[in-house]
Every structure is written in structure tokens, then in C-alpha cells.
Design a protein around this motif. Structure first.
Motif, mmCIF file in Angstrom:
data_model
loop_
_atom_site.group_PDB
_atom_site.id
_atom_site.type_symbol
_atom_site.label_atom_id
_atom_site.label_comp_id
_atom_site.label_asym_id
_atom_site.label_seq_id
_atom_site.Cartn_x
_atom_site.Cartn_y
_atom_site.Cartn_z
ATOM 1 N N GLY A 129 -0.575 24.093 33.081
ATOM 2 C CA GLY A 129 0.650 23.362 33.357
ATOM 3 C C GLY A 129 0.925 22.318 32.291
ATOM 4 O O GLY A 129 0.234 22.254 31.263
ATOM 5 N N ILE A 130 1.916 21.494 32.541
ATOM 6 C CA ILE A 130 2.286 20.446 31.593
ATOM 7 C C ILE A 130 2.021 19.077 32.219
ATOM 8 O O ILE A 130 1.677 18.965 33.392
ATOM 9 N N ILE A 131 2.199 18.042 31.408
ATOM 10 C CA ILE A 131 2.063 16.680 31.897
ATOM 11 C C ILE A 131 3.315 15.883 31.583
ATOM 12 O O ILE A 131 4.084 16.214 30.675
ATOM 13 N N ASP A 132 3.519 14.849 32.362
ATOM 14 C CA ASP A 132 4.552 13.859 32.085
ATOM 15 C C ASP A 132 3.890 12.494 32.210
ATOM 16 O O ASP A 132 2.778 12.380 32.750
ATOM 17 N N VAL A 133 4.550 11.468 31.728
ATOM 18 C CA VAL A 133 3.963 10.135 31.664
ATOM 19 C C VAL A 133 4.524 9.262 32.776
ATOM 20 O O VAL A 133 5.738 9.227 32.989
ATOM 21 N N ASP A 134 3.646 8.573 33.488
ATOM 22 C CA ASP A 134 4.108 7.767 34.619
ATOM 23 C C ASP A 134 4.816 6.493 34.184
ATOM 24 O O ASP A 134 5.738 6.023 34.854
ATOM 25 N N SER A 135 4.392 5.913 33.073
ATOM 26 C CA SER A 135 5.005 4.680 32.595
ATOM 27 C C SER A 135 4.728 4.503 31.105
ATOM 28 O O SER A 135 3.625 4.797 30.635
ATOM 29 N N PHE A 136 5.736 4.014 30.385
ATOM 30 C CA PHE A 136 5.582 3.749 28.951
ATOM 31 C C PHE A 136 5.510 2.249 28.677
ATOM 32 O O PHE A 136 5.750 1.806 27.547
ATOM 33 N N LYS A 141 9.717 0.658 22.661
ATOM 34 C CA LYS A 141 10.843 1.292 23.358
ATOM 35 C C LYS A 141 11.226 2.655 22.788
ATOM 36 O O LYS A 141 11.939 3.429 23.448
ATOM 37 N N ALA A 142 10.770 2.993 21.585
ATOM 38 C CA ALA A 142 11.118 4.282 20.988
ATOM 39 C C ALA A 142 10.201 5.413 21.454
ATOM 40 O O ALA A 142 10.526 6.590 21.296
ATOM 41 N N VAL A 143 9.064 5.061 22.038
ATOM 42 C CA VAL A 143 8.054 6.074 22.360
ATOM 43 C C VAL A 143 8.506 7.096 23.401
ATOM 44 O O VAL A 143 8.253 8.301 23.240
ATOM 45 N N PRO A 144 9.184 6.707 24.491
ATOM 46 C CA PRO A 144 9.599 7.732 25.467
ATOM 47 C C PRO A 144 10.408 8.861 24.847
ATOM 48 O O PRO A 144 10.131 10.039 25.093
ATOM 49 N N GLU A 145 11.386 8.512 24.027
ATOM 50 C CA GLU A 145 12.205 9.557 23.409
ATOM 51 C C GLU A 145 11.391 10.376 22.412
ATOM 52 O O GLU A 145 11.526 11.604 22.348
ATOM 53 N N ARG A 146 10.538 9.706 21.649
ATOM 54 C CA ARG A 146 9.712 10.433 20.689
ATOM 55 C C ARG A 146 8.791 11.421 21.398
ATOM 56 O O ARG A 146 8.585 12.541 20.942
ATOM 57 N N PHE A 147 8.246 10.989 22.521
ATOM 58 C CA PHE A 147 7.378 11.881 23.292
ATOM 59 C C PHE A 147 8.162 13.090 23.803
ATOM 60 O O PHE A 147 7.719 14.236 23.664
ATOM 61 N N ARG A 148 9.305 12.850 24.409
ATOM 62 C CA ARG A 148 10.100 13.947 24.966
ATOM 63 C C ARG A 148 10.504 14.947 23.883
ATOM 64 O O ARG A 148 10.448 16.160 24.094
ATOM 65 N N LEU A 149 10.896 14.444 22.733
ATOM 66 C CA LEU A 149 11.343 15.328 21.656
ATOM 67 C C LEU A 149 10.200 16.140 21.057
ATOM 68 O O LEU A 149 10.399 17.261 20.601
ATOM 69 N N SER A 150 9.008 15.586 21.066
ATOM 70 C CA SER A 150 7.874 16.265 20.436
ATOM 71 C C SER A 150 7.122 17.188 21.391
ATOM 72 O O SER A 150 6.344 18.036 20.954
ATOM 73 N N TYR A 151 7.367 17.030 22.695
ATOM 74 C CA TYR A 151 6.625 17.809 23.696
ATOM 75 C C TYR A 151 7.401 19.104 23.954
ATOM 76 O O TYR A 151 8.300 19.171 24.780
ATOM 77 N N LEU A 152 7.008 20.144 23.256
ATOM 78 C CA LEU A 152 7.765 21.395 23.231
ATOM 79 C C LEU A 152 7.658 22.167 24.545
ATOM 80 O O LEU A 152 6.571 22.400 25.066
ATOM 81 N N LEU A 153 8.815 22.584 25.042
ATOM 82 C CA LEU A 153 8.906 23.481 26.193
ATOM 83 C C LEU A 153 9.836 24.618 25.823
ATOM 84 O O LEU A 153 10.921 24.387 25.281
ATOM 85 N N HIS A 154 9.436 25.852 26.087
ATOM 86 C CA HIS A 154 10.244 27.000 25.711
ATOM 87 C C HIS A 154 11.331 27.278 26.744
ATOM 88 O O HIS A 154 11.157 26.992 27.938
ATOM 89 N N SER A 229 -0.165 7.196 21.864
ATOM 90 C CA SER A 229 -0.131 5.923 21.141
ATOM 91 C C SER A 229 0.340 6.096 19.705
ATOM 92 O O SER A 229 0.950 5.177 19.125
ATOM 93 N N ALA A 230 0.061 7.258 19.131
ATOM 94 C CA ALA A 230 0.461 7.503 17.728
ATOM 95 C C ALA A 230 1.967 7.420 17.549
ATOM 96 O O ALA A 230 2.436 7.119 16.448
ATOM 97 N N HIS A 231 2.719 7.659 18.614
ATOM 98 C CA HIS A 231 4.178 7.571 18.516
ATOM 99 C C HIS A 231 4.638 6.147 18.220
ATOM 100 O O HIS A 231 5.737 5.945 17.703
ATOM 101 N N ASN A 232 3.803 5.157 18.529
ATOM 102 C CA ASN A 232 4.167 3.770 18.238
ATOM 103 C C ASN A 232 4.171 3.491 16.745
ATOM 104 O O ASN A 232 4.843 2.562 16.282
ATOM 105 N N GLU A 233 3.400 4.271 15.999
ATOM 106 C CA GLU A 233 3.231 4.012 14.574
ATOM 107 C C GLU A 233 4.213 4.763 13.684
ATOM 108 O O GLU A 233 4.237 4.558 12.470
ATOM 109 N N LEU A 234 5.002 5.658 14.303
ATOM 110 C CA LEU A 234 5.935 6.451 13.488
ATOM 111 C C LEU A 234 7.032 5.572 12.921
ATOM 112 O O LEU A 234 7.527 4.637 13.564
ATOM 113 N N VAL A 235 7.386 5.859 11.710
ATOM 114 C CA VAL A 235 8.470 5.133 11.037
ATOM 115 C C VAL A 235 9.622 6.095 10.811
ATOM 116 O O VAL A 235 9.454 7.154 10.208
ATOM 117 N N ILE A 236 10.787 5.756 11.300
ATOM 118 C CA ILE A 236 11.973 6.616 11.135
ATOM 119 C C ILE A 236 12.993 5.921 10.249
ATOM 120 O O ILE A 236 13.297 4.756 10.458
#
Length: 236
Positions: A129-136, A141-154, A229-236
Motif C-alpha cells: 500500500g501507500i502512505i500519507d503524512v499525518d502532519s507537516f 511550508k513548501a514540504v507538503p506540496e513537494r511531497f505530494r508532487l514527488s510521491y508517484l501514483l499511477h 525531511s530532505a524536502h526541506n533542503e530543496l532549492v527551487i
């Protein structure tokens, strides 16, 4: 007439006094949704816990399962111990015993076990199965969107993820593949790969979802907490 299913829920836990009660309450609710002829057992493995994990698990489970302690300090070893004990406590053939795996910081939906049984009845040996995050709240503040975009679902409802926090496997297939190995991380990918190499029929279902902690520091090295946590370090 076929032997009814037995489901064993295996949960490794290290210093999880804060989140384990939530996990176990959700597990007990999911058990209540099972058909009357399906038996169940919960095995919590307290691995190098220095807090009240063992006592809390024992108090919450009561007659619904068992809590054991180990000093392995390794999630793969803890899962292996839990699976071994589950099989020792089971009274059904391994082909009718289903091992449902999750983590102590997770919360499962009420149909989590019923949904896995659907795949078991359909002849599948394992489901991821998959996972989702209970709280960010511990992240920027950028991490929720970064997580959703990177977590691939077909689009067809499948996915490429494997999480020990949401993995079910039939006991005979588990044993044939060699079971959990003594790995401190990626023990879930390792087992999934060996199930595939053994020719076991398996599926990845995005509808099978659990909530997991959004904490920045996890219990396993290079585990989900670190990836999040690595999503916190991304630079866009």
C-alpha cells in the motif's frame, strides 16, 4: 471447505509511547471490521525501547495480542521476530495466514485488513500500500506540496512504493521468499524484491493507505522520515 483466514498484525516499535496507542486503537478498530470467521492476532515487538512502549502496548492489547521485547536495534530483525512469533501462535496452515505489517507511528483505516483480505482471496501473495503524512508541522511550508508532487501514483491505481508500514504478505509466500532479513533499512524493498524473484503474485494498490508520522527524525536510518525531511533542503 477451506480453512478460514487468520490475520497477524506485526508492529515493530522503539520508544513509541506517544504514537503507539493511536496505532493500536486503529488496528483494533480494523480487526472489528473483519468477518466473524476470520481470526486475528497482534504482535508488537518493542525493540530497544527505554520508555513505556512495552507497558502501553500490553495495556492496550490485553487479550488481542502479545508484546515482546528485543535488543536487536534493527527494524528488519524486529519484523522477523514478530513474524516468527505470529506463525508460532497461528493455528492455520501458512497458506491461510496473512501477515499485515505496519509501524508504530502509523494509523490504519478501519477497512485496512478487510481490503487486504480481498487481495488474499483473489490469490495474491502480497500487497503493497501507500502512505500519507499525518502532519507537516515540523517542516517548512513548501514540504507538503513537494511531497505530494514527488510521491508517484499511477492512473491505474498502482504505484512504485514499498513501505514496511503498509505491506501484507501471505505466510507461505513470506517463508518461501526467505522472510525479513536483518537489515536496518530498506528491509521492505528487500522482501518485496525477493517475493518477485520467487514468482509470487503481488500487487501495489494505492487505495490501501495508512497515515504515518511527519516527524523529521525517524527510528530507522535512511527511512521515510529522512526522505521527507530532505524536502526541506530543496532549492527551487
Amino acid at each position: 471447505m477451506m480453512t478460514p483466514w487468520h490475520i497477524a498484525i506485526v508492529i515493530p516499535a522503539r520508544d513509541e509511547e506517544e504514537l503507539l496507542p493511536r496505532c493500536l486503537r486503529s488496528i483494533l478498530t480494523a480487526i472489528a471490521f473483519l468477518p466473524a470467521n476470520v481470526t486475528s492476532d497482534v504482535v508488537v515487538v518493542a525493540d530497544q525501547s527505554a520508555d513505556s512502549t512495552f507497558a502501553l502496548a500490553s495495556e492496550t492489547l490485553r487479550h488481542a495480542g502479545v508484546v515482546v521485547e528485543t535488543d536487536a536495534g534493527c527494524v528488519g530483525s524486529a519484523r522477523s521476530l514478530g513474524a516468527r512469533l505470529s506463525l508460532d501462535r497461528s493455528n492455520v496452515p501458512t497458506a491461510r495466514c496473512w501477515l499485515a505489517n505496519t509501524d508504530a507511528d502509523c494509523e490504519v483505516p478501519e477497512t485496512w485488513l478487510v481490503d487486504q483480505l480481498v487481495w488474499a482471496e483473489a490469490g495474491y501473495a502480497a500487497v503493497a500500500g501507500i502512505i500519507d503524512v499525518d502532519s507537516f508541522e515540523e517542516h517548512n511550508k513548501a514540504v507538503p506540496e513537494r511531497f505530494r508532487l514527488s510521491y508517484l501514483l499511477h492512473p491505474d491505481g498502482t504505484h512504485p512504493h514499498v513501505h514496511g508500514a503498509n505491506l501484507g504478505v501471505r505466510a507461505d509466500a513470506y517463508l518461501l521468499a526467505g522472510g525479513w532479513q536483518d537489515l536496518a533499512t530498506a528491509e521492505d524493498h528487500d522482501l518485496w524484491c525477493r517475493l518477485r524473484l520467487a514468482g509470487q503474485n503481488h500487487i501495489a494498490d494505492a487505495r490501501l493507505r495508512v497515515l504515518t508520522s511527519g516527524r523529521r527524525i525517524g527510528r530507522a536510518p535512511l527511512g521515510f522520515a529522512g526522505a521527507l525531511s530532505a524536502h526541506n533542503e530543496l532549492v527551487i
